[in-house]
Design a protein around this motif. Sequence first.
Motif, short mmCIF file in Angstrom:
data_model
loop_
_atom_site.label_atom_id
_atom_site.label_comp_id
_atom_site.label_asym_id
_atom_site.label_seq_id
_atom_site.Cartn_x
_atom_site.Cartn_y
_atom_site.Cartn_z
N ILE A 59 0.86 -1.17 0.00
CA ILE A 59 0.00 0.00 0.00
C ILE A 59 0.90 1.22 0.00
CG2 ILE A 59 -1.82 1.26 1.21
CD1 ILE A 59 -2.64 -1.40 2.51
N ASP B 197 1.76 5.38 -2.07
CA ASP B 197 1.27 6.51 -2.84
C ASP B 197 2.14 6.71 -4.07
OD1 ASP B 197 3.10 7.20 -0.61
OD2 ASP B 197 3.21 9.13 -1.63
N THR C 255 -8.19 8.23 -6.68
CA THR C 255 -8.05 8.16 -5.23
C THR C 255 -7.47 6.81 -4.81
OG1 THR C 255 -9.93 9.65 -4.93
CG2 THR C 255 -9.31 8.31 -3.04
N PHE C 256 -8.01 5.72 -5.37
CA PHE C 256 -7.50 4.37 -5.12
C PHE C 256 -7.32 3.67 -6.46
CE2 PHE C 256 -10.46 5.01 -1.38
CZ PHE C 256 -9.47 5.24 -0.44
N VAL D 104 -2.70 4.61 -3.32
CA VAL D 104 -3.57 5.55 -2.60
C VAL D 104 -3.08 6.96 -2.90
CG1 VAL D 104 -4.44 6.29 -0.35
CG2 VAL D 104 -3.97 3.86 -0.77
N ASN D 105 -3.95 7.84 -3.34
CA ASN D 105 -3.55 9.22 -3.62
C ASN D 105 -3.54 10.02 -2.32
OD1 ASN D 105 -2.97 11.71 -4.80
ND2 ASN D 105 -5.15 12.17 -5.08
N THR D 106 -2.43 9.96 -1.63
CA THR D 106 -2.33 10.72 -0.38
C THR D 106 -1.90 12.16 -0.61
OG1 THR D 106 0.02 10.29 0.13
CG2 THR D 106 -1.56 8.56 0.70
N GLN E 28 -8.01 13.44 -2.34
CA GLN E 28 -7.33 12.60 -1.35
C GLN E 28 -8.35 12.01 -0.37
OE1 GLN E 28 -5.72 16.37 -1.09
NE2 GLN E 28 -3.71 15.67 -0.46
N CYS F 34 -9.56 5.51 4.51
CA CYS F 34 -8.42 4.61 4.31
C CYS F 34 -8.51 3.40 5.25
CB CYS F 34 -7.11 5.37 4.54
SG CYS F 34 -6.73 6.52 3.20
N LEU G 242 -11.04 1.15 3.84
CA LEU G 242 -10.47 0.45 2.69
C LEU G 242 -9.66 -0.76 3.14
CD1 LEU G 242 -9.73 0.38 -0.41
CD2 LEU G 242 -7.64 1.61 0.29
N ASN H 291 -1.22 5.52 4.25
CA ASN H 291 -0.88 4.16 3.82
C ASN H 291 -0.83 3.21 5.02
OD1 ASN H 291 -0.58 5.13 1.17
ND2 ASN H 291 1.57 5.62 1.51
N ALA I 224 -4.47 2.61 6.26
CA ALA I 224 -5.14 1.60 5.43
C ALA I 224 -4.65 0.20 5.78
CB ALA I 224 -4.90 1.89 3.95
#
Length: 331
Positions: free
Chosen positions: A96, A98, A111-112, A209-211, A217, A223, A226, A293, A296
Amino acid sequence: MARIVLGIGSSHSPQLSTTIDWWEDHANRDRRNPQLLGRDGELHSFDDLLAEKSWNIDESRLTPQVWTDLHGRAQDAIDQLGKVLQETDPDVVLVIGDDQEELFRDDGTPTFAIYWGDSIDDFAPDDEEQEAMAAGLRAALWAQHNDTRESYPVPGKLGLHLIESLMTDEFDVAQLVTQREGRSVGHAFTFARRRLMGEKVIPLLPILVNTYYPPNQPSPRRCYLLGRALRRAIESYPEDIRVAIVASGGLSHFVVDEELDHRVLDGLKNNDFESLSTIPRRYMRSGTSESLNWIAAGGALEGLSMELVDYVPAYRSIAGTGVGMAFAVWR
């Protein structure tokens, strides 16, 4: 049925993978950065941070002796994580992480996302791109990319299953089976390969993951949920495989926020959904956003017990800039 047998959390900062000779170079980048995320959750210049005296640290924490100790602790922690991963020898490593304008750019940043092609390629920036990089970032490239193009095997069937399961679980997940020309898999994922796997390349499944990049975001709560959905998806996979989950990146940077870092780490250790899910979103920006991350991963690893291997507040300037490096194992 698939089983989650191991979790790992690791920082991946360039500061982690460079000797202390380069730490002042990293601090110089902070001095030029007009958007440093302060401990108040707001963005500041370096001079702003200096002016807030309560955030400044004692110069005794910036000596070569202290830096050598911090660097050594971080390398020992990485070695321990790698040893645990190699001894566990899972069938799949689900990372996991970014993406920082590596696979995705302004032509589309989900986003994911899950990459489920048969393989994914790692290659270093070209000579022109490297020439434009700060010297300290070039010095850390060995931990991020192979010198020559390398393909990592991807467990595509598992990836497809996770996508379908997450969609059923009402998570809208982008899916990729090919890379655009000239775009390498990101350093959040190659770090796990290069610094944790050792000689054996374990099939690697990227969960992106778009952190970092607004406006899409995810929140800490989203998260964590998820992660829970990922666990359900993995456990419903019909093949008998052993899965390790790696959370790559974080914790606080480019301003070290020890209080926030310990809130994240304590929340993960105690499976404290309430504490983690109510972290204000303004704190999950800049490099600190990579804590998402870990959050999640925490949702996916609720059934295992977390051990904090080390937390290393690696300050590199009097203004309190640096990286809150963290290393943990769930088993």
